[in-house]
Structures are given as structure tokens and as C-alpha cells.
Write a protein that holds these residues in place. Structure first.
Motif, PDB file in Angstrom:
ATOM      1  N   GLU A   1       0.826  -1.203   0.000  1.00 27.93           N
ATOM      2  CA  GLU A   1       0.000   0.000   0.000  1.00 27.93           C
ATOM      3  C   GLU A   1       0.864   1.258   0.000  1.00 27.93           C
ATOM      4  N   GLU A   2       1.887   1.277   0.852  1.00 25.38           N
ATOM      5  CA  GLU A   2       2.788   2.438   0.936  1.00 25.38           C
ATOM      6  C   GLU A   2       3.489   2.719  -0.390  1.00 25.38           C
ATOM      7  N   ARG A   3       3.823   1.660  -1.105  1.00 32.19           N
ATOM      8  CA  ARG A   3       4.623   1.801  -2.328  1.00 32.19           C
ATOM      9  C   ARG A   3       3.792   1.679  -3.607  1.00 32.19           C
ATOM     10  N   GLU A   4       2.475   1.572  -3.435  1.00 38.66           N
ATOM     11  CA  GLU A   4       1.547   1.445  -4.562  1.00 38.66           C
ATOM     12  C   GLU A   4       1.928   0.285  -5.480  1.00 38.66           C
ATOM     13  N   ILE A   5       2.108  -0.882  -4.865  1.00 40.12           N
ATOM     14  CA  ILE A   5       2.426  -2.121  -5.571  1.00 40.12           C
ATOM     15  C   ILE A   5       1.231  -3.050  -5.423  1.00 40.12           C
ATOM     16  N   SER A   6       0.764  -3.592  -6.542  1.00 42.06           N
ATOM     17  CA  SER A   6      -0.416  -4.456  -6.525  1.00 42.06           C
ATOM     18  C   SER A   6      -0.023  -5.927  -6.340  1.00 42.06           C
ATOM     19  N   MET A   7      -1.007  -6.736  -5.976  1.00 44.32           N
ATOM     20  CA  MET A   7      -0.779  -8.181  -5.860  1.00 44.32           C
ATOM     21  C   MET A   7      -0.465  -8.762  -7.235  1.00 44.32           C
ATOM     22  N   ARG A   8      -1.018  -8.172  -8.286  1.00 40.36           N
ATOM     23  CA  ARG A   8      -0.701  -8.614  -9.648  1.00 40.36           C
ATOM     24  C   ARG A   8       0.798  -8.436  -9.926  1.00 40.36           C
ATOM     25  N   GLN A   9       1.380  -7.312  -9.474  1.00 39.73           N
ATOM     26  CA  GLN A   9       2.812  -7.076  -9.654  1.00 39.73           C
ATOM     27  C   GLN A   9       3.635  -8.082  -8.839  1.00 39.73           C
TER      28      GLN A   9
ATOM     29  N   VAL B   1       4.757 -17.637   0.638  1.00 38.40           N
ATOM     30  CA  VAL B   1       4.428 -16.625   1.648  1.00 38.40           C
ATOM     31  C   VAL B   1       5.192 -15.354   1.293  1.00 38.40           C
ATOM     32  N   VAL B   2       4.453 -14.264   1.093  1.00 42.98           N
ATOM     33  CA  VAL B   2       5.072 -12.974   0.803  1.00 42.98           C
ATOM     34  C   VAL B   2       5.276 -12.259   2.131  1.00 42.98           C
ATOM     35  N   ILE B   3       6.530 -11.989   2.467  1.00 42.64           N
ATOM     36  CA  ILE B   3       6.877 -11.416   3.759  1.00 42.64           C
ATOM     37  C   ILE B   3       6.999  -9.898   3.667  1.00 42.64           C
ATOM     38  N   THR B   4       7.665  -9.424   2.607  1.00 46.25           N
ATOM     39  CA  THR B   4       7.822  -7.982   2.423  1.00 46.25           C
ATOM     40  C   THR B   4       7.900  -7.676   0.935  1.00 46.25           C
ATOM     41  N   VAL B   5       7.607  -6.435   0.597  1.00 48.60           N
ATOM     42  CA  VAL B   5       7.645  -5.985  -0.791  1.00 48.60           C
ATOM     43  C   VAL B   5       8.252  -4.582  -0.797  1.00 48.60           C
ATOM     44  N   TYR B   6       9.204  -4.375  -1.708  1.00 49.17           N
ATOM     45  CA  TYR B   6       9.773  -3.034  -1.855  1.00 49.17           C
ATOM     46  C   TYR B   6      10.245  -2.820  -3.278  1.00 49.17           C
TER      47      TYR B   6
ATOM     48  N   THR C   1      14.640 -13.909  -1.926  1.00 48.05           N
ATOM     49  CA  THR C   1      14.305 -12.575  -2.404  1.00 48.05           C
ATOM     50  C   THR C   1      14.368 -12.611  -3.922  1.00 48.05           C
ATOM     51  N   MET C   2      13.311 -12.095  -4.569  1.00 53.08           N
ATOM     52  CA  MET C   2      13.240 -12.044  -6.029  1.00 53.08           C
ATOM     53  C   MET C   2      12.965 -10.616  -6.464  1.00 53.08           C
ATOM     54  N   ARG C   3      13.347 -10.308  -7.711  1.00 58.74           N
ATOM     55  CA  ARG C   3      13.152  -8.953  -8.236  1.00 58.74           C
ATOM     56  C   ARG C   3      12.793  -9.027  -9.713  1.00 58.74           C
ATOM     57  N   ALA C   4      11.920  -8.095 -10.149  1.00 58.97           N
ATOM     58  CA  ALA C   4      11.579  -7.975 -11.566  1.00 58.97           C
ATOM     59  C   ALA C   4      11.048  -6.586 -11.837  1.00 58.97           C
ATOM     60  N   ASP C   5      11.161  -6.171 -13.082  1.00 61.52           N
ATOM     61  CA  ASP C   5      10.537  -4.929 -13.538  1.00 61.52           C
ATOM     62  C   ASP C   5       9.106  -5.277 -13.912  1.00 61.52           C
ATOM     63  N   THR C   6       8.157  -4.595 -13.301  1.00 57.53           N
ATOM     64  CA  THR C   6       6.755  -4.861 -13.562  1.00 57.53           C
ATOM     65  C   THR C   6       5.995  -3.549 -13.585  1.00 57.53           C
ATOM     66  N   ALA C   7       5.279  -3.313 -14.663  1.00 56.45           N
ATOM     67  CA  ALA C   7       4.505  -2.079 -14.861  1.00 56.45           C
ATOM     68  C   ALA C   7       5.405  -0.848 -14.723  1.00 56.45           C
ATOM     69  N   GLY C   8       6.635  -0.959 -15.239  1.00 58.07           N
ATOM     70  CA  GLY C   8       7.565   0.162 -15.202  1.00 58.07           C
ATOM     71  C   GLY C   8       8.178   0.434 -13.845  1.00 58.07           C
ATOM     72  N   GLN C   9       8.027  -0.484 -12.919  1.00 65.01           N
ATOM     73  CA  GLN C   9       8.531  -0.312 -11.557  1.00 65.01           C
ATOM     74  C   GLN C   9       9.376  -1.532 -11.193  1.00 65.01           C
ATOM     75  N   LEU C  10      10.558  -1.304 -10.625  1.00 62.19           N
ATOM     76  CA  LEU C  10      11.389  -2.409 -10.150  1.00 62.19           C
ATOM     77  C   LEU C  10      10.849  -2.835  -8.786  1.00 62.19           C
ATOM     78  N   VAL C  11      10.347  -4.058  -8.707  1.00 57.63           N
ATOM     79  CA  VAL C  11       9.705  -4.550  -7.484  1.00 57.63           C
ATOM     80  C   VAL C  11      10.509  -5.721  -6.939  1.00 57.63           C
ATOM     81  N   THR C  12      10.756  -5.707  -5.638  1.00 59.42           N
ATOM     82  CA  THR C  12      11.465  -6.769  -4.941  1.00 59.42           C
ATOM     83  C   THR C  12      10.517  -7.415  -3.943  1.00 59.42           C
TER      84      THR C  12
END
Length: 111
Positions: A47-55, A106-111, A80-91
Motif C-alpha cells: 500500500e505504501e509503495r503502490e504495488i499491486s498483488m498482480r505485480q 508466503v510474501v513477507i515484504t515488498v519493496y 528474495t526475487m526482483r523484476a521490472d513490472t509495470a515500469g517499476q522495479l519490485v522486490t
């Protein structure tokens, strides 16, 4: 050469896992309708970073492993995994865990 990390054993989880095997396991779980369980902390960060569950799902399906897999003190495989999704680098920091319903990501954190 990929690192193979053995662990003392836990029902339902592999006894060793390379980064490539982790990616294959996550993709297999999600392709077969497996569960993604997000912790409250992950939802707050999303929510803080405006990242969706789809991302988040995109990272899990198409991302690269940047850390792990490591056998954690919680008796699961942490990564820990990372990808560019919807123009945003999400970890995504997550774990492969098992419970009465089987294996889940289990998703523990997202940044």
C-alpha cells in the motif's frame, strides 16, 4: 555453479534447493493454482509503495532470485526475487512454506 543448501528435513519441503529449482518450484505451485499468502507487513508495504498483488505475482512468476534460497529459523525456504513490472522495479521477500493445506508461497515484504 549454483549453491545447494541442505537442511535437516521437514515434511513436504525439498531437502535442498538451488535458485533455479526455487524458481521452478514457485512457478509450478502457482501454475497449479497454489496459494500466495501475504503477511500483514507485506500488505502494508504494498500500500505504501503502490504495488499491486498482480505485480507481486509477476515478480514470483518472471523475476530473478537475488538472494537465497536459504533455510530459515522458521523452518522454511526464504528467498528474495526482483523484476521490472509495470515500469517499476519490485522486490519480493518471501518463503516457501508448508501447512495443513500444502505448500504455499508466503510474501513477507515488498519493496
Amino acid at each position: 555453479m549454483a549453491d545447494v543448501v541442505p537442511f535437516p528435513g521437514r515434511s513436504g519441503l525439498p531437502s535442498s534447493l538451488t535458485p533455479d529449482e526455487l524458481v521452478a518450484l514457485i512457478r509450478e505451485l502457482l501454475d497449479q493454482g497454489g496459494r500466495i499468502v501475504a503477511r500483514e507487513h507485506a500488505y502494508t508495504r504494498m500500500e505504501e509503495r503502490e504495488i499491486s498483488m498482480r505485480q507481486v505475482r509477476h515478480v514470483l512468476l518472471r523475476g530473478e532470485v537475488i538472494r537465497g534460497p536459504e533455510w530459515s529459523k522458521y523452518q522454511n525456504w526464504y528467498f528474495t526475487m526482483r523484476a521490472d513490472t509495470a515500469g517499476q522495479l519490485v522486490t519480493v521477500g518471501g518463503a516457501i512454506d508448508t501447512d495443513l493445506m500444502g505448500q504455499a508461497v508466503v510474501v513477507i515484504t515488498v519493496y
